[in-house]
Structures are given as structure tokens and as C-alpha cells.
Write a protein that holds these residues in place. Structure first.
Motif, mmCIF file in Angstrom:
data_model
loop_
_atom_site.group_PDB
_atom_site.id
_atom_site.type_symbol
_atom_site.label_atom_id
_atom_site.label_comp_id
_atom_site.label_asym_id
_atom_site.label_seq_id
_atom_site.Cartn_x
_atom_site.Cartn_y
_atom_site.Cartn_z
ATOM 1 N N VAL A 1 -9.829 -38.391 -72.817
ATOM 2 C CA VAL A 1 -8.689 -38.687 -71.957
ATOM 3 C C VAL A 1 -7.491 -37.843 -72.375
ATOM 4 O O VAL A 1 -7.351 -37.470 -73.542
ATOM 5 C CB VAL A 1 -8.337 -40.198 -71.992
ATOM 6 N N PHE B 1 1.114 -39.888 -86.836
ATOM 7 C CA PHE B 1 1.181 -39.890 -85.372
ATOM 8 C C PHE B 1 2.496 -39.312 -84.891
ATOM 9 O O PHE B 1 3.555 -39.749 -85.288
ATOM 10 C CB PHE B 1 0.998 -41.311 -84.837
ATOM 11 N N ILE C 1 -16.301 -37.422 -87.437
ATOM 12 C CA ILE C 1 -16.701 -38.816 -87.237
ATOM 13 C C ILE C 1 -18.196 -39.041 -87.367
ATOM 14 O O ILE C 1 -18.656 -40.185 -87.442
ATOM 15 C CB ILE C 1 -16.182 -39.361 -85.886
ATOM 16 N N GLY D 1 -2.259 -46.568 -78.181
ATOM 17 C CA GLY D 1 -2.116 -47.525 -79.269
ATOM 18 C C GLY D 1 -2.895 -47.071 -80.490
ATOM 19 O O GLY D 1 -2.339 -46.908 -81.570
ATOM 20 N N LEU E 1 -17.649 -49.367 -88.230
ATOM 21 C CA LEU E 1 -16.383 -49.287 -87.508
ATOM 22 C C LEU E 1 -15.526 -48.303 -88.288
ATOM 23 O O LEU E 1 -15.361 -48.465 -89.501
ATOM 24 C CB LEU E 1 -15.718 -50.662 -87.471
ATOM 25 N N GLN E 2 -15.048 -47.271 -87.609
ATOM 26 C CA GLN E 2 -14.149 -46.342 -88.301
ATOM 27 C C GLN E 2 -12.911 -46.102 -87.463
ATOM 28 O O GLN E 2 -12.983 -45.790 -86.276
ATOM 29 C CB GLN E 2 -14.847 -45.020 -88.655
ATOM 30 N N HIS E 3 -11.781 -46.271 -88.109
ATOM 31 C CA HIS E 3 -10.518 -46.009 -87.458
ATOM 32 C C HIS E 3 -10.237 -44.515 -87.518
ATOM 33 O O HIS E 3 -10.867 -43.771 -88.266
ATOM 34 C CB HIS E 3 -9.409 -46.808 -88.127
ATOM 35 N N MET E 4 -9.290 -44.075 -86.699
ATOM 36 C CA MET E 4 -8.853 -42.692 -86.806
ATOM 37 C C MET E 4 -7.338 -42.675 -86.947
ATOM 38 O O MET E 4 -6.831 -42.296 -87.988
ATOM 39 C CB MET E 4 -9.310 -41.855 -85.612
ATOM 40 N N VAL E 5 -6.618 -43.095 -85.917
ATOM 41 C CA VAL E 5 -5.159 -43.105 -86.018
ATOM 42 C C VAL E 5 -4.580 -44.165 -85.092
ATOM 43 O O VAL E 5 -5.161 -44.472 -84.040
ATOM 44 C CB VAL E 5 -4.561 -41.712 -85.703
ATOM 45 N N ARG E 6 -3.428 -44.704 -85.516
ATOM 46 C CA ARG E 6 -2.684 -45.655 -84.710
ATOM 47 C C ARG E 6 -1.305 -45.100 -84.392
ATOM 48 O O ARG E 6 -0.752 -44.315 -85.187
ATOM 49 C CB ARG E 6 -2.508 -46.983 -85.471
ATOM 50 N N ALA E 7 -0.744 -45.545 -83.280
ATOM 51 C CA ALA E 7 0.581 -45.056 -82.872
ATOM 52 C C ALA E 7 1.676 -45.495 -83.839
ATOM 53 O O ALA E 7 2.739 -44.878 -83.886
ATOM 54 C CB ALA E 7 0.896 -45.546 -81.463
ATOM 55 N N ASP E 8 1.425 -46.546 -84.595
ATOM 56 C CA ASP E 8 2.450 -47.032 -85.517
ATOM 57 C C ASP E 8 2.295 -46.445 -86.920
ATOM 58 O O ASP E 8 2.762 -47.023 -87.901
ATOM 59 C CB ASP E 8 2.482 -48.573 -85.559
ATOM 60 N N PHE F 1 0.830 -38.621 -78.279
ATOM 61 C CA PHE F 1 -0.545 -38.450 -77.814
ATOM 62 C C PHE F 1 -0.609 -37.456 -76.669
ATOM 63 O O PHE F 1 0.089 -37.615 -75.663
ATOM 64 C CB PHE F 1 -1.130 -39.783 -77.342
ATOM 65 N N ALA G 1 -13.645 -35.094 -84.112
ATOM 66 C CA ALA G 1 -12.688 -35.652 -83.153
ATOM 67 C C ALA G 1 -11.348 -34.980 -83.372
ATOM 68 O O ALA G 1 -10.920 -34.803 -84.518
ATOM 69 C CB ALA G 1 -12.559 -37.163 -83.342
ATOM 70 N N CYS H 1 -7.438 -35.477 -82.086
ATOM 71 C CA CYS H 1 -6.423 -36.221 -81.351
ATOM 72 C C CYS H 1 -5.138 -35.405 -81.440
ATOM 73 O O CYS H 1 -4.561 -35.274 -82.530
ATOM 74 C CB CYS H 1 -6.255 -37.612 -81.968
ATOM 75 N N PHE I 1 -13.748 -45.828 -83.604
ATOM 76 C CA PHE I 1 -15.134 -45.585 -83.238
ATOM 77 C C PHE I 1 -16.010 -46.686 -83.808
ATOM 78 O O PHE I 1 -15.862 -47.079 -84.965
ATOM 79 C CB PHE I 1 -15.581 -44.215 -83.773
ATOM 80 N N ILE J 1 -7.017 -45.076 -81.649
ATOM 81 C CA ILE J 1 -8.369 -44.616 -81.339
ATOM 82 C C ILE J 1 -9.260 -44.977 -82.512
ATOM 83 O O ILE J 1 -8.906 -44.747 -83.688
ATOM 84 C CB ILE J 1 -8.411 -43.100 -81.025
ATOM 85 N N GLU K 1 -4.066 -35.569 -76.089
ATOM 86 C CA GLU K 1 -5.424 -35.839 -75.635
ATOM 87 C C GLU K 1 -6.345 -36.064 -76.813
ATOM 88 O O GLU K 1 -5.996 -35.781 -77.962
ATOM 89 C CB GLU K 1 -5.970 -34.697 -74.766
ATOM 90 N N ILE K 2 -7.504 -36.625 -76.505
ATOM 91 C CA ILE K 2 -8.551 -36.806 -77.510
ATOM 92 C C ILE K 2 -9.832 -36.193 -76.972
ATOM 93 O O ILE K 2 -10.194 -36.420 -75.800
ATOM 94 C CB ILE K 2 -8.749 -38.294 -77.900
#
Lengths: 150, 150
Positions: A29, B37, B69, A41, B25-32, B40, B124, B126, A45, A43, B42-43
Motif C-alpha cells: 500500500v 518513524f 522478514i 499505525g 509474530l514479528q513487529h517492524m515499526v510503529r508510528a509512535d 509513511f 520489507a 517501509c 507480520f 506494520i 509506502e510498504i
């Protein structure tokens, strides 16, 4: 592949992988997509081993943008929103390798996903709000509250 | 694993996969996350077959947040920015399964990545701006312009 039912507010968009000898490139996106993008917010996986069901999830505030970026998954959506024109509807989307699809899941729609294959599958979720446990709900798969048999 | 050299503005953060019987479950990044960050754009996801090198890329305006990832990749960064305190530096980051790492690549830093393994790897990216061809540059791997031998 999608079911005939479309839940109000759920949107689907095909993603076309670009493939060459080096590998693939797949978009998910962009911020300048007004139909799918409503803010960023986080991303993350989530991988599912063969046969595994993950769910049921519901967030009251957050919109989820889902793409199965590796392997294939069966995504099931259930509309239990009060006042929704499609309340009671179940929508099934099979997505991933071979039919890459971006799925917008609006707030309040219940969702879960199953890996029907023998290969691990990887789901990407790009949300419009950072995960907030206070507005997130997990509905037990065994509770029988959601009218769908996996 | 990272090289001793750190390019000015490049940041690394370990990502800890949450693993259970169902998958990961793996996180990548948060807006906070103010350190990583910056907006945004695109990803997207780029896969590399075994032995493949992708690069060299440089964007003059865009910050890239990279995570391998799936599988493992060798990410190489080169600082050719005029006025940079670390101009001329090469930084190498090996990341992916077993050492998941979020890497912030600031605008102007040249980057490429190689899959040294026998398994396809998935990167990935972002970005903080939608891809803009006018401010993006591809430097041929065979040009010899970047002082790194793959």
C-alpha cells in the motif's frame, strides 16, 4: 478467490507481483491511495504453520490492511456490527501466492485466517493506529460465537 | 551482526520475534516510534533468490526502514553524502531469521543487499515517501563506483 458476499466497507485490490530472475517485488500500500490508506499505525507480520487458524480478532477503532505476502491463507470476515447493512454476513477471501490481494478490513469487523496448505504462510498487517489493547478483542475460536466452521 | 563502522544517521534496532506453536509474530515499526518513524510513504516487499545481489539504490529524499522478514540477507550501506561526517564509510548489516533487525537508512545513503544463503529471503521496506522515480537513483553493480566487493 472471494465469496459472493461482500461486507460493507471491506475492499479488495489485486496486487501484481513483478517477477524476474533475481526474485520478486510486491507492493502492498501507498499513502497516496485514498481508497485503502487511512493513516499509518504500525506494520507487523504474522506467520501461520500448516493447518493453523489464527483468530478471531476485532478492533473497534483500527482499520487493518492485510496481504498474504508468502504462501496462501484463507481469510474469513464476519460482520457483527450493529446497524451495518451487511450484519450477519460472512466473507471469505483466499489470498497469497498466485493471487496476491490487498484486503481492507474496517473497524468492528471480526476476522481470522487459516493456512490450508503444507507451507508456512506469512500475513502482513498495516494498521491505521498503533495496536491498542483496550480497543482490541480476541474471540475464542472454540466459543461458537462466530457462525463459521473452519 | 554489524560492522564496526556506523554511518551517520543509520540506526539499528533489534526485533524480537514472538514464537509459539502456531507460528511467529514479528513487529517492524510503529508510528509512535520517534527514533525510526518519520512518516509513511509506502510498504513493499522484495524477495531475493539464493546468491542474488540487488542494488545499488539511492534516494535523495526518502528514508527507508528495512527489515529482512524471512531468510537472511547481507545489507551493505555506503556513505557518499557531501558534507557527511562519515563520508566514505561502508557499513555491513547481516539481518533476518535469528537476528531480526530494523535498519533506518537515511536519504542519500547508497544501499544494496545480497542473499548469501540457499533459501529465498524477503526484505520489507517501509518508506516515508511514496516512491518517486525523479529522486531515485540506481547505480549499476558493475560500475565500480561503490567501493565494495560483493
Amino acid at each position: 478467490m472471494v465469496s459472493a458476499t461482500t461486507i460493507d466497507g471491506v475492499k479488495l485490490k489485486p496486487i501484481h507481483d513483478l517477477v524476474d530472475a533475481r526474485g520478486t517485488l510486491q507492493h502492498m500500500v501507498r499513502a497516496d491511495d485514498p481508497e485503502f490508506f487511512s493513516g499509518f499505525g504500525e506494520i507487523y507480520f504474522s506467520s501461520s504453520n500448516p493447518g493453523i487458524v489464527k483468530g478471531w480478532h476485532r478492533q473497534s477503532m483500527q482499520t487493518n490492511l492485510l496481504s498474504c505476502i508468502q504462501g496462501r491463507l484463507r481469510l474469513v470476515l464476519f460482520d457483527d456490527r450493529e446497524g451495518s447493512a451487511t450484519r450477519g454476513a460472512v466473507q471469505v477471501v483466499e489470498f497469497g501466492d498466485g493471487h496476491r490481494t490487498l484486503v481492507r478490513v474496517p473497524p468492528g469487523v471480526v476476522y481470522g485466517w487459516k493456512n490450508d496448505t503444507q507451507q508456512t504462510a506469512l500475513l502482513a498487517n498495516c494498521t491505521d493506529r498503533p495496536h491498542d489493547p483496550a480497543s482490541a478483542e480476541k474471540i475464542d475460536l472454540a466459543s461458537g460465537r462466530i457462525p463459521y466452521v473452519w
